[in-house]
Design a protein around this motif. Structure first.
Motif, short mmCIF file in Angstrom:
data_model
loop_
_atom_site.label_atom_id
_atom_site.label_comp_id
_atom_site.label_asym_id
_atom_site.label_seq_id
_atom_site.Cartn_x
_atom_site.Cartn_y
_atom_site.Cartn_z
N SER A 45 0.83 -1.21 0.00
CA SER A 45 0.00 0.00 0.00
C SER A 45 0.86 1.26 0.00
O SER A 45 1.98 1.27 0.48
CB SER A 45 -0.93 0.00 1.21
N ASN A 46 0.29 2.31 -0.54
CA ASN A 46 0.94 3.62 -0.57
C ASN A 46 0.90 4.19 0.85
O ASN A 46 -0.18 4.45 1.38
CB ASN A 46 0.21 4.54 -1.56
N LYS A 48 1.34 6.99 2.01
CA LYS A 48 0.75 8.32 2.15
C LYS A 48 -0.78 8.30 1.99
O LYS A 48 -1.44 9.26 2.33
CB LYS A 48 1.37 9.28 1.14
N ALA A 49 -1.31 7.19 1.50
CA ALA A 49 -2.76 7.08 1.33
C ALA A 49 -3.39 6.61 2.65
O ALA A 49 -2.72 6.05 3.51
CB ALA A 49 -3.09 6.08 0.22
#
Length: 184
Positions: A45-46, A48-49
Motif C-alpha cells: 500500500s501507498n 501516504k494514502a
C-alpha cells in the motif's frame, strides 16, 4: 505459471498449494501467516494514502501482539516462511531474497561501528535457525543454512552452512536440501 501475488507465494511455501483469497483468509488463524499477510498488505500500500496508513497501524498492532519486528520498509523476496511466531527482529534496511525460512528468536540487525558497520544482505533460499544472530554489513549467499544459535558477522559464500558462536563456515552444495520446501 500464472502471475501470483507475493502473498500467494508466501502462503504456497507453507502448504504447497496455490490458494484462493478465501483459503488465504482461512489460514490467517495461524499467527505466522496472519503476520505475513498484514506485512505484505502494508508493503504494497501507498504509505501516504489512508489505506496505507490503515495497514501500517494494523501491522504495528500485530507486531506487538505476536512479537515480530519486521517493518514494511524491509525488502523481503517472495516465498517468505516464518516457522514459529515470537521474538523476531529484522532491521528495516536489511535485504532478504526469495524462499527464505526464518525461525523464532532470530535477530538480523545493524552493526553501529567497526569494519562491518551497516546492515546484512541475505540471498535466496536461506534457512535461518532459531536464535541465530546476523549483524553488520555482510553478505549471506544463496543456498545457505545458518544453524540454531549461530552468530554471524562475516560474509558467507553460496552453498554453505554456518554453525556455532563464533560461526564457522562449512561448504556444501546441499546446505538447505530438505529445509527449503515448496519453492516459488
Amino acid at each position: 505459471m500464472p502471475d501470483y501475488t507475493a502473498i500467494q507465494k508466501d502462503f504456497y511455501r507453507e502448504s504447497g498449494k496455490w490458494l484462493s483469497t478465501f483459503e488465504i483468509w482461512k489460514k490467517c488463524i495461524n499467527p505466522n501467516l496472519h503476520y505475513i499477510y498484514l506485512f505484505r498488505k502494508a508493503q504494497k500500500s501507498n504509505k501516504k494514502a489512508i489505506s496505507g496508513l490503515f495497514w501500517r497501524i494494523v501491522l504495528r498492532h500485530f507486531q506487538i501482539k505476536y512479537g515480530f519486528q519486521i517493518y514494511p520498509e524491509t525488502e523481503i523476496g517472495e516465498g517468505l516462511y516464518l516457522g514459529h511466531f515470537g521474538a523476531l527482529v529484522i532491521n528495516p534496511k536489511t535485504k532478504i531474497g526469495k524462499n527464505c525460512n526464518i525461525a523464532q528468536g532470530v535477530t538480523i540487525g545493524q552493526q553501529n561501528r567497526g569494519k562491518n558497520e551497516g546492515f546484512p544482505v541475505i540471498g535466496d533460499e536461506v534457512w535461518i535457525g532459531p536464535n541465530a544472530v546476523i549483524v553488520g554489513s555482510i553478505n549471506i549467499g544463496n543456498n545457505v543454512l545458518i544453524a540454531p544459535n549461530s552468530y554471524v558477522n562475516f560474509d558467507v559464500p553460496d552453498d554453505s552452512m554456518v554453525m556455532g558462536n563464533p560461526g564457522k563456515i562449512y561448504p556444501t552444495t546441499e546446505a538447505t536440501n530438505g529445509y527449503i520446501n515448496n519453492k516459488v
